[in-house]
Design an enzyme around this catalytic site. Structure first.
Site, mmCIF file in Angstrom:
data_model
loop_
_atom_site.group_PDB
_atom_site.id
_atom_site.type_symbol
_atom_site.label_atom_id
_atom_site.label_comp_id
_atom_site.label_asym_id
_atom_site.label_seq_id
_atom_site.Cartn_x
_atom_site.Cartn_y
_atom_site.Cartn_z
ATOM 1 N N CYS A 32 43.698 -12.504 15.072
ATOM 2 C CA CYS A 32 42.465 -11.742 14.824
ATOM 3 C C CYS A 32 41.903 -12.068 13.440
ATOM 4 O O CYS A 32 42.576 -11.858 12.430
ATOM 5 C CB CYS A 32 42.761 -10.249 14.927
ATOM 6 N N CYS A 35 41.765 -8.869 10.940
ATOM 7 C CA CYS A 35 42.959 -8.210 10.421
ATOM 8 C C CYS A 35 43.171 -8.649 8.966
ATOM 9 O O CYS A 35 42.636 -9.667 8.533
ATOM 10 C CB CYS A 35 44.175 -8.578 11.278
ATOM 11 N N HIS A 96 44.282 -2.909 13.638
ATOM 12 C CA HIS A 96 43.651 -3.646 14.739
ATOM 13 C C HIS A 96 43.230 -2.740 15.902
ATOM 14 O O HIS A 96 42.372 -3.101 16.702
ATOM 15 C CB HIS A 96 44.633 -4.718 15.238
ATOM 16 N N HIS A 147 38.951 -6.173 17.335
ATOM 17 C CA HIS A 147 39.222 -5.339 16.155
ATOM 18 C C HIS A 147 37.993 -4.450 15.883
ATOM 19 O O HIS A 147 36.886 -4.961 15.752
ATOM 20 C CB HIS A 147 39.496 -6.258 14.961
ATOM 21 N N HIS A 149 34.901 -2.868 14.735
ATOM 22 C CA HIS A 149 33.965 -3.264 13.692
ATOM 23 C C HIS A 149 32.547 -3.011 14.166
ATOM 24 O O HIS A 149 32.294 -2.816 15.349
ATOM 25 C CB HIS A 149 34.132 -4.752 13.339
ATOM 26 N N GLN A 151 28.150 -3.911 12.899
ATOM 27 C CA GLN A 151 27.345 -4.936 12.260
ATOM 28 C C GLN A 151 26.144 -4.306 11.568
ATOM 29 O O GLN A 151 25.735 -3.194 11.909
ATOM 30 C CB GLN A 151 26.871 -5.958 13.298
HETATM 31 ZN ZN LIG Z 1 42.568 -7.295 14.051
#
Ligand SMILES: [Zn+2]
Ligand SMILES: [Zn+2]
Ligand SMILES: [Zn+2]
Length: 327
Positions: A32, A35, A96, A147, A149, A151
């Site tokens: 990933c 991470c 994660h 993971h 997240h 934007q």
């Molecule tokens: Zn990750």
């Protein structure tokens, strides 16, 4: 090719970024890129052994601070412009698996602080007219990295949906002297039947004329044009309601419901938007049942007219019921 082209038929600007085809697609958890970089492990985008919230520029951006010259020539009929702006990635935590549904509400409030900081910083740029915070969650809405997240896009002009909302809000202000979203919030509080969750400062509801079966909007009770207008307790309240909505979704469907979460705030161009822009977040999941997606088809894509197979009042009641059970 990295450039923007204006569609002469609709007047809308579109972004072209052909390098994005090469971007990382659903890597395994041990590869990933979001991470932390761990001792002995492969390098990641974040060269830190641990972190709280991290923001960095997207490796495959559609908008950049110093864009290359467009590939094609500009003309009156076909306007072309450099892809100026910014695309940033905000990684919610170094875990994660820890998304907005499961993290402590105070951590979500920290993410809101970062959203506010980026809105202020990117919005200060003279070449940025609109800062758009969003999250794509789940493979069904095109996520390429698991993971958790979000934007942040900084556009050089106000994008079409925000522009439409602003036009309608401005007309409403001229005809009735009030913010249309303040009126919506007041109506939803008094009707109550479309409310999904609420607390002292924020309200979540299924919109009266929702486009998607499980669409939910989250709005500040008092008029606030952007995150910058919120106090710390209000940011905490927003974090709480966002999490209540996501938990209600996940509880109702029995799996993490894929969604697009879009934040609408005042543009950052030099216009006067403070009284007509009302901070809100729109959740648009694509599911209409646990195993069926709503596909945009003829009426939606060809005519821009949505058909919704569900009653907003019934969806709200179901989400409310689950919300009570998981609290
Ligand atoms: Zn990750
Ligand atoms: Zn308002
Ligand atoms: Zn909106």
């Amino acid at each position: 090719m990295t450039e923007r082209r204006c569609d002469p038929v609709t007047g809308e600007w579109r972004m072209f970024a052909t390098r994005r085809q090469d971007r990382t697609f659903l890597p395994a958890a041990d590869a990933c890129p979001l991470c932390p970089t761990r001792a002995g492990g492969p390098p990641t985008e974040i060269p830190l052994p641990a972190f709280d919230v991290v923001v960095f520029e997207n490796r495959f951006p559609a908008l950049v601070r110093e864009p290359p010259a467009p590939d094609v020539a500009d003309s009156d009929l076909y306007p072309v412009a450099p892809s100026v702006g910014a695309n940033e990635v905000i990684v919610y935590s170094d875990d994660h698996h820890l998304g907005l549904a499961d993290m402590d509400v105070s951590r979500i409030a920290r993410i809101i602080d970062v959203w506010a900081d980026r809105y202020a910083e990117l919005g200060r740029r003279v070449d940025v007219a609109y800062v758009f915070v969003f999250e794509n969650r789940g493979v069904a809405v095109g996520v390429t990295l698991h993971h958790p997240h979000g934007q942040i896009y900084a556009y050089p002009e106000i994008p079409p949906r925000a522009r439409l909302e602003l036009q309608v809000a401005t007309a409403h202000m001229q005809s009735s002297g009030t913010c249309v979203y303040c009126d919506v919030v007041a109506r939803e509080r008094s009707d109550g039947i479309r409310v999904v969750a609420h607390n002292a400062s924020f309200l979540a509801f299924v919109p009266f004329a929702a486009r998607f079966p499980y669409e939910v909007h989250v709005a500040s009770l008092r008029h606030a044009a952007s995150l910058l207008d919120l106090t710390d307790p209000e940011r905490l309240a927003m974090a709480d309601v966002l999490q209540q909505v996501i938990r209600a979704y996940d509880g109702l469907f029995g799996f993490p419901l894929p969604y697009v979460m879009s934040m609408h705030q005042a543009p950052t161009d030099d216009g006067e938007h403070q009284h007509v822009s009302h901070l809100h977040i729109e959740f648009t999941p694509l599911h209409r049942t646990a195993d069926k997606l709503k596909y945009l088809a003829g009426s939606e894509l060809g005519a821009g007219a949505f058909i919704n197979d569900t009653a907003p009042e019934e969806v709200a009641a179901r989400l409310r019921g689950v919300g009570r059970a998981v609290r």
